[in-house]
Design a protein around this motif. Structure first.
Motif, PDB file in Angstrom:
ATOM      1  N   GLN A 296      -9.974  47.439  -2.908  1.00  0.00           N
ATOM      2  CA  GLN A 296      -9.519  48.801  -3.142  1.00  0.00           C
ATOM      3  C   GLN A 296      -8.070  48.783  -3.612  1.00  0.00           C
ATOM      4  OE1 GLN A 296     -11.237  51.600  -2.954  1.00  0.00           O
ATOM      5  NE2 GLN A 296     -13.073  51.077  -1.748  1.00  0.00           N
ATOM      6  N   PRO A 297      -7.596  49.820  -4.341  1.00  0.00           N
ATOM      7  CA  PRO A 297      -8.317  51.028  -4.739  1.00  0.00           C
ATOM      8  C   PRO A 297      -9.316  50.745  -5.863  1.00  0.00           C
ATOM      9  CG  PRO A 297      -6.077  51.103  -5.581  1.00  0.00           C
ATOM     10  CD  PRO A 297      -6.167  49.897  -4.695  1.00  0.00           C
ATOM     11  N   ARG A 298     -10.467  51.381  -5.753  1.00  0.00           N
ATOM     12  CA  ARG A 298     -11.568  51.107  -6.676  1.00  0.00           C
ATOM     13  C   ARG A 298     -11.202  51.446  -8.117  1.00  0.00           C
ATOM     14  NH1 ARG A 298     -16.966  52.160  -3.852  1.00  0.00           N
ATOM     15  NH2 ARG A 298     -16.343  50.143  -3.001  1.00  0.00           N
ATOM     16  N   GLU A 299     -10.353  52.453  -8.313  1.00  0.00           N
ATOM     17  CA  GLU A 299      -9.965  52.831  -9.683  1.00  0.00           C
ATOM     18  C   GLU A 299      -9.179  51.717 -10.363  1.00  0.00           C
ATOM     19  OE1 GLU A 299      -9.452  54.555  -6.971  1.00  0.00           O
ATOM     20  OE2 GLU A 299     -10.622  56.409  -7.202  1.00  0.00           O
ATOM     21  N   SER A 300      -8.516  50.877  -9.573  1.00  0.00           N
ATOM     22  CA  SER A 300      -7.779  49.755 -10.157  1.00  0.00           C
ATOM     23  C   SER A 300      -8.702  48.592 -10.479  1.00  0.00           C
ATOM     24  CB  SER A 300      -6.677  49.288  -9.199  1.00  0.00           C
ATOM     25  OG  SER A 300      -5.725  50.316  -8.979  1.00  0.00           O
ATOM     26  N   LEU A 301      -9.721  48.382  -9.653  1.00  0.00           N
ATOM     27  CA  LEU A 301     -10.679  47.312  -9.908  1.00  0.00           C
ATOM     28  C   LEU A 301     -11.600  47.664 -11.068  1.00  0.00           C
ATOM     29  CD1 LEU A 301     -12.027  44.628  -9.172  1.00  0.00           C
ATOM     30  CD2 LEU A 301     -13.375  45.851  -7.455  1.00  0.00           C
ATOM     31  N   PHE A 302     -11.958  48.944 -11.169  1.00  0.00           N
ATOM     32  CA  PHE A 302     -12.843  49.436 -12.233  1.00  0.00           C
ATOM     33  C   PHE A 302     -12.042  50.392 -13.121  1.00  0.00           C
ATOM     34  CE2 PHE A 302     -15.570  48.261  -8.738  1.00  0.00           C
ATOM     35  CZ  PHE A 302     -16.728  47.776  -9.309  1.00  0.00           C
ATOM     36  N   PRO A 303     -11.175  49.857 -13.982  1.00  0.00           N
ATOM     37  CA  PRO A 303     -10.287  50.734 -14.748  1.00  0.00           C
ATOM     38  C   PRO A 303     -11.006  51.431 -15.903  1.00  0.00           C
ATOM     39  CG  PRO A 303      -9.957  48.458 -15.405  1.00  0.00           C
ATOM     40  CD  PRO A 303     -10.932  48.428 -14.266  1.00  0.00           C
ATOM     41  N   GLY A 304     -10.569  52.648 -16.194  1.00  0.00           N
ATOM     42  CA  GLY A 304     -11.041  53.358 -17.378  1.00  0.00           C
ATOM     43  C   GLY A 304     -12.549  53.502 -17.440  1.00  0.00           C
ATOM     44  N   GLU A 305     -13.119  53.110 -18.576  1.00  0.00           N
ATOM     45  CA  GLU A 305     -14.546  53.256 -18.824  1.00  0.00           C
ATOM     46  C   GLU A 305     -15.388  52.432 -17.852  1.00  0.00           C
ATOM     47  OE1 GLU A 305     -18.105  54.499 -20.770  1.00  0.00           O
ATOM     48  OE2 GLU A 305     -16.074  55.299 -20.543  1.00  0.00           O
ATOM     49  N   ALA A 306     -14.818  51.369 -17.278  1.00  0.00           N
ATOM     50  CA  ALA A 306     -15.568  50.551 -16.314  1.00  0.00           C
ATOM     51  C   ALA A 306     -15.972  51.361 -15.094  1.00  0.00           C
ATOM     52  CB  ALA A 306     -14.739  49.345 -15.887  1.00  0.00           C
ATOM     53  N   TYR A 307     -15.174  52.353 -14.737  1.00  0.00           N
ATOM     54  CA  TYR A 307     -15.503  53.181 -13.574  1.00  0.00           C
ATOM     55  C   TYR A 307     -16.813  53.930 -13.798  1.00  0.00           C
ATOM     56  CZ  TYR A 307     -14.609  55.895  -9.356  1.00  0.00           C
ATOM     57  OH  TYR A 307     -14.695  56.440  -8.091  1.00  0.00           O
ATOM     58  N   ARG A 308     -17.039  54.378 -15.009  1.00  0.00           N
ATOM     59  CA  ARG A 308     -18.290  55.096 -15.301  1.00  0.00           C
ATOM     60  C   ARG A 308     -19.442  54.123 -15.513  1.00  0.00           C
ATOM     61  NH1 ARG A 308     -21.760  55.879 -18.989  1.00  0.00           N
ATOM     62  NH2 ARG A 308     -20.640  54.508 -20.421  1.00  0.00           N
ATOM     63  N   ARG A 309     -19.200  53.045 -16.241  1.00  0.00           N
ATOM     64  CA  ARG A 309     -20.297  52.175 -16.652  1.00  0.00           C
ATOM     65  C   ARG A 309     -20.757  51.214 -15.556  1.00  0.00           C
ATOM     66  NH1 ARG A 309     -24.292  50.134 -17.295  1.00  0.00           N
ATOM     67  NH2 ARG A 309     -25.118  48.930 -19.068  1.00  0.00           N
ATOM     68  N   ALA A 310     -19.816  50.707 -14.758  1.00  0.00           N
ATOM     69  CA  ALA A 310     -20.153  49.627 -13.829  1.00  0.00           C
ATOM     70  C   ALA A 310     -20.372  50.103 -12.393  1.00  0.00           C
ATOM     71  CB  ALA A 310     -19.059  48.563 -13.844  1.00  0.00           C
ATOM     72  N   LEU A 311     -20.223  51.390 -12.159  1.00  0.00           N
ATOM     73  CA  LEU A 311     -20.499  51.957 -10.850  1.00  0.00           C
ATOM     74  C   LEU A 311     -21.696  52.888 -10.948  1.00  0.00           C
ATOM     75  CD1 LEU A 311     -16.871  52.846  -9.697  1.00  0.00           C
ATOM     76  CD2 LEU A 311     -18.246  50.918  -8.923  1.00  0.00           C
ATOM     77  N   ALA A 312     -22.366  53.100  -9.835  1.00  0.00           N
ATOM     78  CA  ALA A 312     -23.491  54.044  -9.797  1.00  0.00           C
ATOM     79  C   ALA A 312     -23.069  55.218  -8.931  1.00  0.00           C
ATOM     80  CB  ALA A 312     -24.739  53.371  -9.232  1.00  0.00           C
TER      81      ALA A 312
END
Length: 388
Positions: A296-312
């Motif tokens: 965490q924070p998850r927004e840093s691990l999954f930045p930008g478009e990755a937050y939409r594409r790689a999370l459910a």
């Protein structure tokens, strides 16, 4: 308390520390016990056993699924059981006193089942005791275990009232995870295609408070800096209860504040050293990998478009992920046919350098080695949806 002038630790520093401590910066040396690798992760999610095998294998040089299975079914240095969040994990057998002491000390919230489906606390304790008695020294399928539980408790435990996968399960199964978390149950080797359960080696759980304090310290060493809110999410525990636990640890001087990305977070007392700079490199992490779920924070691990594409829906773990320099930069999927497996990697909003492409090829080969297959790497769209 943290000084206002203290240096604020960055995501890159925290990520580098987490990756190093979980053998993702450098794999564990040959000969490192598989259980030590799993312990550093605080358990490997094992709802999909092949994913757990890859989680362990990419962290340990030379380890394949055969070594992971040997640790599970032969030398029994690992157990497959219900761990944090009530989900199936691989845990070191030697750490069961810690895990069971901590997990059984977490307050249980209100039941999600309808009143006519629920069991009382007294009934739940009867079921857990019956499961432990029935599995002592034997391996049973879930149907066989159900018969033994009903015989030891009463017909009420076998009532088909629990909604599950367009079917109805017997009442006793709603507390099956509690049996695992208390040390009464773990997975046994499959009997053909049938899953079996057995009882882990006998042990005495640590007292609840002591186990919880140690689990927080280990969590902070593996995934810190972190907040009580991060720990709440990782453990699936009540937020106010976790806040009180952290307050007790802080008062006792067992944890301390640090500035992390300009906000207040916590580390284990004295554990304030961080590597300089980020960890460079490419890694392929499977479904429900511990790092992807806990960092965490998850927004840093999954930045930008990755937050939409790689999370459910904001949930981590439902897609295998590509890490580039410690951040999610793609998703991937492997499809096995015989002794070969195709590893398809979809990049998210970026391209790779020539060095990174070579590393990605090596990582795909490593995934194949862990699964005892020859891997072929394909760059392209991943059309498989998120894992349930």
């Amino acid at each position: 308390m943290t000084s206002r002038t203290a240096k604020s630790r960055s995501w890159d520093e925290a990520s580098a520390r987490r990756l190093e401590r979980q053998f993702l910066a450098r794999p564990a040396a040959p000969g490192t016990p598989v259980a030590d690798v799993v312990g550093a992760m605080l358990g490997a999610h094992a709802q999909v056993l092949s994913a757990a095998e890859v989680s362990v294998g990419v962290r340990a040089a030379g380890v394949t699924r055969a070594e992971v299975r040997a640790a599970l079914w032969e030398d029994r240095s690992l157990v497959k059981t219900f761990g944090p969040r009530g989900t199936v994990h691989l845990l070191p057998t030697a750490e069961l006193p810690l895990w069971c002491g901590a997990l059984t000390a977490i307050p249980t919230g209100p039941s999600a089942f309808a009143p006519d489906v629920r069991v009382s606390e007294e009934q739940a304790e009867q079921i857990v005791a019956a499961i432990g008695d029935a599995l002592d020294g034997v391996c049973l399928t879930v149907e066989e275990l159900g018969e033994e539980v009903v015989a030891r408790t009463g017909p009420w435990a076998g009532d088909l009232v629990m909604p599950a996968f367009q079917d109805l399960w017997p009442r006793w199964r709603q507390v099956m995870h509690r049996a695992g978390q208390s040390g009464a149950l773990c997975a046994g080797p499959n009997r053909g295609r049938k899953v079996t359960y057995t009882r882990p080696p006998s042990f005495a759980p640590l007292p609840g408070e002591a186990a919880l304090r140690e689990l927080v310290r280990r969590y902070l060493r593996a995934y810190g800096p972190a907040t009580p809110q991060n720990f709440t999410k990782w453990l699936a525990a009540p937020a106010s209860w976790v806040a009180s636990l952290f307050a007790r640890l802080a008062e006792a001087g067992e944890i301390e504040e640090v500035a992390f990305e300009g906000a207040v977070a916590w580390v284990a007392a004295g554990d304030t050293e961080f590597p300089g700079g980020r960890v460079r490199g490419v890694r392929l992490l499977p479904y429900f990998d511990a790092y992807a779920i806990a960092a965490q924070p998850r927004e840093s691990l999954f930045p930008g478009e990755a937050y939409r594409r790689a999370l459910a829906g904001g949930q981590a773990g439902n897609f295998p992920v590509l890490l580039v320099d410690g951040r999610v930069a793609g998703v991937w999927h492997q499809r096995r046919q015989g002794r070969r497996t195709t590893v398809t990697v979809e990049l998210i909003g970026r391209s790779l350098t020539a060095r990174q492409e070579r590393e990605l090829g090596e990582q795909a080969e490593r995934v194949g080695e862990v699964l005892e297959a020859k891997a072929e790497l394909v760059l392209g769209e991943v059309t498989v949806g998120p894992h349930a």
